[in-house]
Write an enzyme that holds these catalytic residues in place. Structure first.
Site, PDB file in Angstrom:
ATOM      1  CG  ASN A 169      -5.967  -3.468  -1.917  1.00 26.60           C
ATOM      2  OD1 ASN A 169      -5.254  -3.901  -2.809  1.00 26.60           O
ATOM      3  ND2 ASN A 169      -6.924  -2.595  -2.144  1.00 26.60           N
ATOM      4  CD  GLU A 186     -11.339  -3.246  -1.763  1.00 28.10           C
ATOM      5  OE1 GLU A 186     -12.367  -3.441  -2.449  1.00 28.10           O
ATOM      6  OE2 GLU A 186     -10.669  -2.199  -1.819  1.00 28.10           O
ATOM      7  CB  CYS A 235      -4.059  -1.706   4.028  1.00 28.82           C
ATOM      8  SG  CYS A 235      -5.269  -0.422   4.319  1.00 28.82           S
ATOM      9  CD  GLU A 246       0.021   0.063   2.668  1.00 31.27           C
ATOM     10  OE1 GLU A 246      -0.965  -0.689   2.512  1.00 31.27           O
ATOM     11  OE2 GLU A 246       0.003   1.253   2.361  1.00 31.27           O
ATOM     12  CB  CYS A 304      -4.412   4.192   5.591  1.00 27.86           C
ATOM     13  SG  CYS A 304      -4.340   2.639   6.495  1.00 27.86           S
ATOM     14  CB  CYS A 339      -0.779   0.948   6.789  1.00 28.34           C
ATOM     15  SG  CYS A 339      -1.996  -0.213   6.124  1.00 28.34           S
TER      16      CYS A 339
HETATM   17  N1  THU Z   1      -5.485   0.607   0.921  1.00 26.95           N
HETATM   18  C1  THU Z   1      -4.305  -0.047   1.083  1.00 26.95           C
HETATM   19  O1  THU Z   1      -4.150  -1.224   0.719  1.00 26.95           O
HETATM   20  N2  THU Z   1      -3.294   0.625   1.673  1.00 26.95           N
HETATM   21  C2  THU Z   1      -3.390   1.909   2.136  1.00 26.95           C
HETATM   22  O2  THU Z   1      -2.489   2.372   2.836  1.00 26.95           O
HETATM   23  C3  THU Z   1      -4.545   2.721   1.778  1.00 26.95           C
HETATM   24  C4  THU Z   1      -5.724   1.968   1.323  1.00 26.95           C
HETATM   25  C5  THU Z   1      -6.593  -0.146   0.322  1.00 26.95           C
HETATM   26  C6  THU Z   1      -7.698  -0.451   1.309  1.00 26.95           C
HETATM   27  C7  THU Z   1      -8.877  -0.606   0.387  1.00 26.95           C
HETATM   28  O3  THU Z   1      -8.891  -1.949  -0.085  1.00 26.95           O
HETATM   29  C8  THU Z   1      -8.575   0.302  -0.782  1.00 26.95           C
HETATM   30  O4  THU Z   1      -7.178   0.595  -0.701  1.00 26.95           O
HETATM   31  C9  THU Z   1      -9.348   1.608  -0.749  1.00 26.95           C
HETATM   32  O5  THU Z   1      -9.242   2.250   0.465  1.00 26.95           O
END
Ligand code: THU
Length: 160
Positions: free
Chosen positions: A62, A64, A73, A75, A112, A115
Site C-alpha cells: 500500500n 498512502e 491498496c 492489491e 477491500c 480491490c
Molecule cells: N489497504 C490495503 O492495502 N488493502 C486492502 O485491501 C485494505 C486496505 C490499505 C489501504 C490503506 O493504506 C491502509 O490499508 C488502511 O486502510
C-alpha cells in the site's frame, strides 16, 4: 418469490506452516513486500504477491498519501503492475498479508471492496479463477478459490 443462498468454500489453514510449498513461497514474497509498504498515516502495512501463468511474481504494497484518497491498496498496486508489465498473461493466485504498528494482526486481512472489484476485472477477462490467500502477521491463513467467491453478484463488462 424465491430465496437463494450464495455460499463459497473457504479453506482455513491453522497457520503459515500448513501451506503447500508453492503457497508458502508466494506468501513469503507478500510478507517481504509488506515491509516496504508506505503507510505513515494508517500504520497498517499490506503486502501482495501476484503469481502469473508464466510463473513471474509481481509484488505490491500500500502506498498512502497526505491526501488520503490519493493512496492505493497493495492489491491494486500489484495487480495493475502485473497488467502493465504482462498484459494478457493470466493470473493464477494472489497472496495478501497485513501487519500494523498499532496491534498484532492475528486474523487474515481481507481485501477491500475496491480491490475485489479491481481483481474481478482480470478474473472475468481471463475466464479462469484467481486463487486468494489471506494472512495477518500470524494466525490462520484463508484460501479462497476465486475472486467471484468473495465478490458475489459482482459488476462486470457484460452489463455494459
Ligand atoms: N489497504 C490495503 O492495502 N488493502 C486492502 O485491501 C485494505 C486496505 C490499505 C489501504 C490503506 O493504506 C491502509 O490499508 C488502511 O486502510
Amino acid at each position: 418469490m424465491k430465496k437463494e443462498k450464495i455460499e463459497f468454500e473457504l479453506t482455513i489453514f491453522d497457520g503459515f506452516d500448513e501451506l503447500s510449498d508453492d503457497s508458502k513461497s508466494l506468501m513469503q514474497q507478500a510478507v517481504e513486500a509488506r515491509r516496504n509498504a508506505y503507510a505513515p498515516y494508517s500504520k497498517f502495512q499490506v503486502g501482495a504477491a501476484v503469481l502469473l501463468e508464466n510463473d513471474e511474481v509481481i509484488i505490491g504494497n500500500n502506498q498512502e498519501n497526505a491526501s488520503y484518497p490519493s493512496g492505493l491498496c497493495a492489491e491494486r498496486v500489484a495487480i495493475f503492475y502485473a497488467g502493465a508489465k504482462y498484459p494478457g498473461v493470466a493470473i493464477k493466485s494472489v497472496a495478501i498479508t497485513a501487519t500494523s504498528k498499532n496491534y498484532q494482526v492475528q486474523t487474515p486481512a481481507a481485501p477491500c471492496g475496491n480491490c475485489r472489484q479491481a481483481m474481478s476485472e482480470y478474473e472475468v477477462k481471463q475466464k479462469s479463477p484467481i486463487k486468494v490467500l489471506l494472512m495477518g502477521e500470524s494466525g490462520p491463513v484463508y484460501e479462497c478459490n476465486s475472486i467471484s467467491d468473495i465478490l458475489p453478484l459482482g459488476f462486470d463488462s457484460s452489463y455494459l
